[in-house]
Scaffold this motif. Sequence first.
Motif, PDB file in Angstrom:
ATOM      1  N   LEU A  26       0.868  -1.660  -0.241  1.00 26.73           N
ATOM      2  CA  LEU A  26      -0.566   0.097  -0.215  1.00 26.73           C
ATOM      3  C   LEU A  26       0.912   1.235  -0.154  1.00 26.73           C
ATOM      4  CD1 LEU A  26      -2.879   1.347   0.274  1.00 26.73           C
ATOM      5  CD2 LEU A  26      -2.368   0.991   2.543  1.00 26.73           C
ATOM      6  N   LEU A  27       1.655   1.764   0.836  1.00 24.47           N
ATOM      7  CA  LEU A  27       3.220   2.172   0.784  1.00 24.47           C
ATOM      8  C   LEU A  27       3.617   2.074  -0.400  1.00 24.47           C
ATOM      9  CD1 LEU A  27       3.857   2.209   4.938  1.00 24.47           C
ATOM     10  CD2 LEU A  27       2.406   3.699   3.765  1.00 24.47           C
ATOM     11  N   GLU A  28       3.829   1.642  -1.637  1.00 21.69           N
ATOM     12  CA  GLU A  28       4.561   1.477  -2.057  1.00 21.69           C
ATOM     13  C   GLU A  28       3.723   1.992  -3.539  1.00 21.69           C
ATOM     14  OE1 GLU A  28       8.225  -0.271  -3.128  1.00 21.69           O
ATOM     15  OE2 GLU A  28       8.023   1.877  -2.092  1.00 21.69           O
ATOM     16  N   ARG A  29       2.394   2.101  -3.129  1.00 19.77           N
ATOM     17  CA  ARG A  29       1.537   2.333  -4.490  1.00 19.77           C
ATOM     18  C   ARG A  29       1.338   0.977  -4.979  1.00 19.77           C
ATOM     19  NH1 ARG A  29       3.712   6.875  -2.893  1.00 19.77           N
ATOM     20  NH2 ARG A  29       2.200   8.647  -1.744  1.00 19.77           N
ATOM     21  N   ASN A  30       1.191  -0.166  -4.655  1.00 21.55           N
ATOM     22  CA  ASN A  30       2.203  -1.386  -5.742  1.00 21.55           C
ATOM     23  C   ASN A  30      -0.057  -2.218  -6.481  1.00 21.55           C
ATOM     24  OD1 ASN A  30       2.124  -3.012  -7.546  1.00 21.55           O
ATOM     25  ND2 ASN A  30       4.598  -3.400  -6.188  1.00 21.55           N
ATOM     26  N   TRP A  31      -0.997  -1.226  -6.291  1.00 25.57           N
ATOM     27  CA  TRP A  31      -2.357  -0.964  -6.510  1.00 25.57           C
ATOM     28  C   TRP A  31      -2.680  -2.685  -7.516  1.00 25.57           C
ATOM     29  CZ3 TRP A  31      -3.388   1.584  -3.457  1.00 25.57           C
ATOM     30  CH2 TRP A  31      -2.587   3.597  -3.310  1.00 25.57           C
ATOM     31  N   LYS A  32      -1.546  -2.590  -8.012  1.00 25.62           N
ATOM     32  CA  LYS A  32      -1.865  -4.114  -8.981  1.00 25.62           C
ATOM     33  C   LYS A  32      -1.197  -4.791  -8.917  1.00 25.62           C
ATOM     34  CE  LYS A  32      -1.407  -6.206 -13.357  1.00 25.62           C
ATOM     35  NZ  LYS A  32      -0.444  -6.282 -14.493  1.00 25.62           N
ATOM     36  N   ILE A  33      -0.782  -5.473  -7.830  1.00 26.74           N
ATOM     37  CA  ILE A  33      -0.705  -6.519  -5.839  1.00 26.74           C
ATOM     38  C   ILE A  33      -2.168  -6.431  -4.938  1.00 26.74           C
ATOM     39  CG2 ILE A  33       0.874  -7.423  -4.739  1.00 26.74           C
ATOM     40  CD1 ILE A  33       3.183  -6.402  -5.600  1.00 26.74           C
ATOM     41  N   LEU A  34      -2.447  -5.057  -4.703  1.00 23.79           N
ATOM     42  CA  LEU A  34      -3.714  -5.020  -3.942  1.00 23.79           C
ATOM     43  C   LEU A  34      -4.731  -5.130  -4.173  1.00 23.79           C
ATOM     44  CD1 LEU A  34      -2.682  -2.184  -2.114  1.00 23.79           C
ATOM     45  CD2 LEU A  34      -2.254  -3.877  -1.286  1.00 23.79           C
ATOM     46  N   ALA A  35      -5.407  -5.600  -6.229  1.00 24.85           N
ATOM     47  CA  ALA A  35      -6.206  -5.084  -6.772  1.00 24.85           C
ATOM     48  C   ALA A  35      -6.310  -7.075  -6.666  1.00 24.85           C
ATOM     49  CB  ALA A  35      -6.465  -4.276  -7.805  1.00 24.85           C
ATOM     50  N   VAL A  36      -5.132  -7.593  -7.397  1.00 21.19           N
ATOM     51  CA  VAL A  36      -5.070  -9.041  -7.458  1.00 21.19           C
ATOM     52  C   VAL A  36      -5.540  -9.700  -6.347  1.00 21.19           C
ATOM     53  CG1 VAL A  36      -4.314 -10.811  -8.437  1.00 21.19           C
ATOM     54  CG2 VAL A  36      -4.255  -8.938  -9.896  1.00 21.19           C
ATOM     55  N   LEU A  87       7.984   4.032   9.171  1.00 18.91           N
ATOM     56  CA  LEU A  87       8.739   5.034   8.806  1.00 18.91           C
ATOM     57  C   LEU A  87      10.396   3.875   8.498  1.00 18.91           C
ATOM     58  CD1 LEU A  87       9.107   5.091  13.219  1.00 18.91           C
ATOM     59  CD2 LEU A  87       8.926   6.498  10.895  1.00 18.91           C
ATOM     60  N   LEU A  88       9.686   2.394   8.143  1.00 17.26           N
ATOM     61  CA  LEU A  88      10.856   1.520   7.524  1.00 17.26           C
ATOM     62  C   LEU A  88      10.462   1.909   5.979  1.00 17.26           C
ATOM     63  CD1 LEU A  88      12.070  -0.325   6.962  1.00 17.26           C
ATOM     64  CD2 LEU A  88      10.537  -2.118   6.663  1.00 17.26           C
ATOM     65  N   TRP A  89       9.744   2.530   5.282  1.00 17.58           N
ATOM     66  CA  TRP A  89       9.407   2.931   4.220  1.00 17.58           C
ATOM     67  C   TRP A  89      10.215   4.819   3.866  1.00 17.58           C
ATOM     68  CZ3 TRP A  89       6.282   6.458   1.752  1.00 17.58           C
ATOM     69  CH2 TRP A  89       6.082   7.172   0.380  1.00 17.58           C
ATOM     70  N   VAL A  90      10.320   5.505   5.240  1.00 16.27           N
ATOM     71  CA  VAL A  90      10.149   6.316   4.887  1.00 16.27           C
ATOM     72  C   VAL A  90      11.756   6.599   4.680  1.00 16.27           C
ATOM     73  CG1 VAL A  90      10.662   9.296   6.117  1.00 16.27           C
ATOM     74  CG2 VAL A  90       8.485   7.448   5.942  1.00 16.27           C
ATOM     75  N   PHE A  91      11.919   5.314   5.449  1.00 16.44           N
ATOM     76  CA  PHE A  91      13.556   5.614   5.387  1.00 16.44           C
ATOM     77  C   PHE A  91      14.474   4.726   3.979  1.00 16.44           C
ATOM     78  CE2 PHE A  91      12.362   7.905   9.311  1.00 16.44           C
ATOM     79  CZ  PHE A  91      13.584   8.699   9.171  1.00 16.44           C
ATOM     80  N   ARG A  92      13.527   4.345   3.170  1.00 15.80           N
ATOM     81  CA  ARG A  92      13.808   2.813   2.891  1.00 15.80           C
ATOM     82  C   ARG A  92      15.207   3.085   1.909  1.00 15.80           C
ATOM     83  NH1 ARG A  92       9.714   5.905   1.025  1.00 15.80           N
ATOM     84  NH2 ARG A  92      10.419   6.107  -1.974  1.00 15.80           N
ATOM     85  N   ASN A  93      15.178   4.514   1.803  1.00 15.75           N
ATOM     86  CA  ASN A  93      16.510   4.294   0.294  1.00 15.75           C
ATOM     87  C   ASN A  93      18.211   4.159   1.326  1.00 15.75           C
ATOM     88  OD1 ASN A  93      15.183   5.199  -1.224  1.00 15.75           O
ATOM     89  ND2 ASN A  93      15.009   6.922  -1.054  1.00 15.75           N
TER      90      ASN A  93
END
Length: 400
Positions: A204-214, A288-294
């Motif tokens: 969801l944080l990655e906005r991977n809508w295709k995975i979530l929709a499927v 927080l993990l997503w915010v500092f993912r880099n």
Amino acid sequence: MKESFKRNFCYGLVALSTLSLILFGIIGIGRGDSELNFDGAVLYAAGRAWLMGLNPYNHDFLVQSVAGIKEIDGLESAAFSYPPQSAPLCMLAGLFDYSVAKFLWLGLNLLSIAAIIFMTVRTVNQHQKNSENHLGGWILAAMIIGNPFTAHVVWMGQTSLMAFAPTMAAWFFSQRQKFVWAGICLGIASFKPQLCLLLGIWFLLERNWKILAVAFATVTIMSAYPLVLYGGPVAMLAAWHQGIKYGYSSLPFNQPGNKDIMGMESLFASFGLKIPAIKIMAVILPILLWVFRNRINREDVFAVLMGISFTFLGYNHSYDYVGLFPLLTSLWLYCSNNRNTLLSSIALVFLLFFPRRVFDASNLPFLIHWRTIVVLMLLVSIVALSMKAKSSQGFQQEIA
């Protein structure tokens, strides 16, 4: 060390692990009066109830569905609280006589182990393809097969392996840009939501809508029979809620503080401290993990998410620790060529797998819940090692 010795050592290690699984997870040495698949019998009963048009979340109907089956006894203290999308799995088992169904359940667990090993070995080989150390895949395969949690899940007929395998597959396929397969696997894994919830939040944080929709479509298809049986989504979810409220949550061994429940909430509860807000950390930390993912290696994200889940989310029992294999895989990749770090990691893994009955006699909360502390230490170690490796990569790119 000669290659032939390494190869034979690996073969022997996997053989010993397989023997251990057979003896303690299938034959049941040291299991006392318990019988193979005693937990799976509850899901079998739920499947039979659904096939009979009954509500398995109602305890009386659950018991009624297996009345007369001599091999199933003791459901008086059992409860069914899996979400409606578990119906296909339960009903598949319910189509057969119980004498057949329990070995079908065993087969599904063994198939899940094989899938987890395949994905783990692929991951290790991918990251150590230029390394002279080829033991990693074999050692981790032996660990997956021979650890006490795997044997416990197989003997109980639990679903942790069956749920974790598609959870891991959802991440595995997403990293290979196979989003439809990732979504299908995530949807399948949702029948045990506490294992895949944080991965869903990550997508969801990655906005991977295709995975979530499927995944949503998969869950809907899996819930089709309960949707019809209960007359719509509202009634279906209400029935499930009743199963959780009067089934799962009412049982003593599902209460925070019980020695079978893992996580920080349960650890504090064992000291008499009620801190349910700890679960909020299970949502905050992935953000927080997503915010500092880099700042960490992307390959470690799944391991960190599973570590957070087992430490802060709760609703996990000791046998659910089969979901920690990605954490151990990341640990191996960082430590296999660092002797000092490897020795400390071995100590932590040893403590994680150490038999609980030795500590149970002490009746001390800190010792009874020692695995929660160990998992927290493993989680912190992976984050620190990942950040260090990522920082080193950035420095090397700057001077290149």
